[in-house]
Write a protein that holds these residues in place. Sequence first.
Motif, PDB file in Angstrom:
ATOM      1  N   PRO A  20     -28.025  44.678  19.445  1.00 47.92           N
ATOM      2  CA  PRO A  20     -28.610  46.016  19.323  1.00 47.92           C
ATOM      3  C   PRO A  20     -27.767  46.914  18.422  1.00 47.92           C
ATOM      4  O   PRO A  20     -26.552  47.040  18.609  1.00 47.92           O
ATOM      5  N   GLY A  21     -28.394  47.516  17.428  1.00 49.32           N
ATOM      6  CA  GLY A  21     -27.693  48.442  16.548  1.00 49.32           C
ATOM      7  C   GLY A  21     -26.847  47.794  15.474  1.00 49.32           C
ATOM      8  O   GLY A  21     -26.236  48.491  14.659  1.00 49.32           O
ATOM      9  N   ALA A  22     -26.795  46.461  15.439  1.00 48.46           N
ATOM     10  CA  ALA A  22     -25.975  45.773  14.441  1.00 48.46           C
ATOM     11  C   ALA A  22     -26.614  45.865  13.063  1.00 48.46           C
ATOM     12  O   ALA A  22     -27.837  45.899  12.933  1.00 48.46           O
ATOM     13  N   THR A  23     -25.780  45.900  12.037  1.00 44.90           N
ATOM     14  CA  THR A  23     -26.289  45.914  10.671  1.00 44.90           C
ATOM     15  C   THR A  23     -26.845  44.534  10.321  1.00 44.90           C
ATOM     16  O   THR A  23     -26.138  43.531  10.457  1.00 44.90           O
TER      17      THR A  23
ATOM     18  N   GLU B  13     -38.847  50.965  22.522  1.00 44.80           N
ATOM     19  CA  GLU B  13     -38.712  51.861  21.385  1.00 44.80           C
ATOM     20  C   GLU B  13     -38.024  51.184  20.210  1.00 44.80           C
ATOM     21  O   GLU B  13     -38.123  51.638  19.071  1.00 44.80           O
ATOM     22  N   SER B  14     -37.300  50.116  20.488  1.00 38.55           N
ATOM     23  CA  SER B  14     -36.664  49.331  19.438  1.00 38.55           C
ATOM     24  C   SER B  14     -36.587  47.890  19.906  1.00 38.55           C
ATOM     25  O   SER B  14     -36.571  47.602  21.115  1.00 38.55           O
ATOM     26  N   ALA B  15     -36.543  46.973  18.966  1.00 39.02           N
ATOM     27  CA  ALA B  15     -36.448  45.556  19.322  1.00 39.02           C
ATOM     28  C   ALA B  15     -35.147  45.273  20.053  1.00 39.02           C
ATOM     29  O   ALA B  15     -35.100  44.458  20.981  1.00 39.02           O
ATOM     30  N   GLY B  16     -34.084  45.974  19.669  1.00 40.92           N
ATOM     31  CA  GLY B  16     -32.779  45.757  20.284  1.00 40.92           C
ATOM     32  C   GLY B  16     -32.763  45.999  21.781  1.00 40.92           C
ATOM     33  O   GLY B  16     -31.927  45.425  22.495  1.00 40.92           O
TER      34      GLY B  16
END
Length: 214
Positions: free
Chosen positions: A14-17, A163-166
Amino acid sequence: MLTLHTADLLVTGPGATPLPSGAVLVDGAGIVRVGPYEEIGAAAPHARVRRWPGVLTPGLLARGADVLLERTYYPDDPYEVTELGADPISGDGALAALKMTEARWGHSARRGTQKLLARGVVAVAGRFTVASVRTAVVRSGLTVVPPAPYEGEPSLDPLAGRESAGQAFHGVLEAGAPARFAVFAVADEAELLARGARTCVATVISGRLLHRRR
């Protein structure tokens, strides 16, 4: 045996570039190394290489799995589809009419776990009370985690309502972590969230390829 999984885009958590042409090097049930394909491939030239289209991410967590597997019946295709239809069956009245037995619940759960694996699921949250269902889940390779509060209805697609895939990722991809991940035929996380987990092309648990789209 070393196996190098690479995809067009790698998302380690989650949140990784996102990393274009990223790769995950797996030895047995664990991850040895994560990074650019060219770099890892050069360091492990004898590794078996699996190239996947799309995005490689941590596997997904399905919430409310007790509802999905103990209070939902999955008709046996093709034997029951003519009579019952292909859609999952739920609701006390409909299930009572099926005269469910523990053995029948176990067969249904096996079909249900296959549907979850086909959506990139590597872990399920829930408390299972039917012995045959617990057995089916354990044998599937899915990790069971304690239930936690969530909003909305349980879904075979862990991305539904997120809300996000992560938010649906289970764990991160890093050296020393279990080799649990999935690959989706999409261009990025935004498309994955929009199109859902049915875009899964491969699911790996403990280093084993447990689902591959034909």
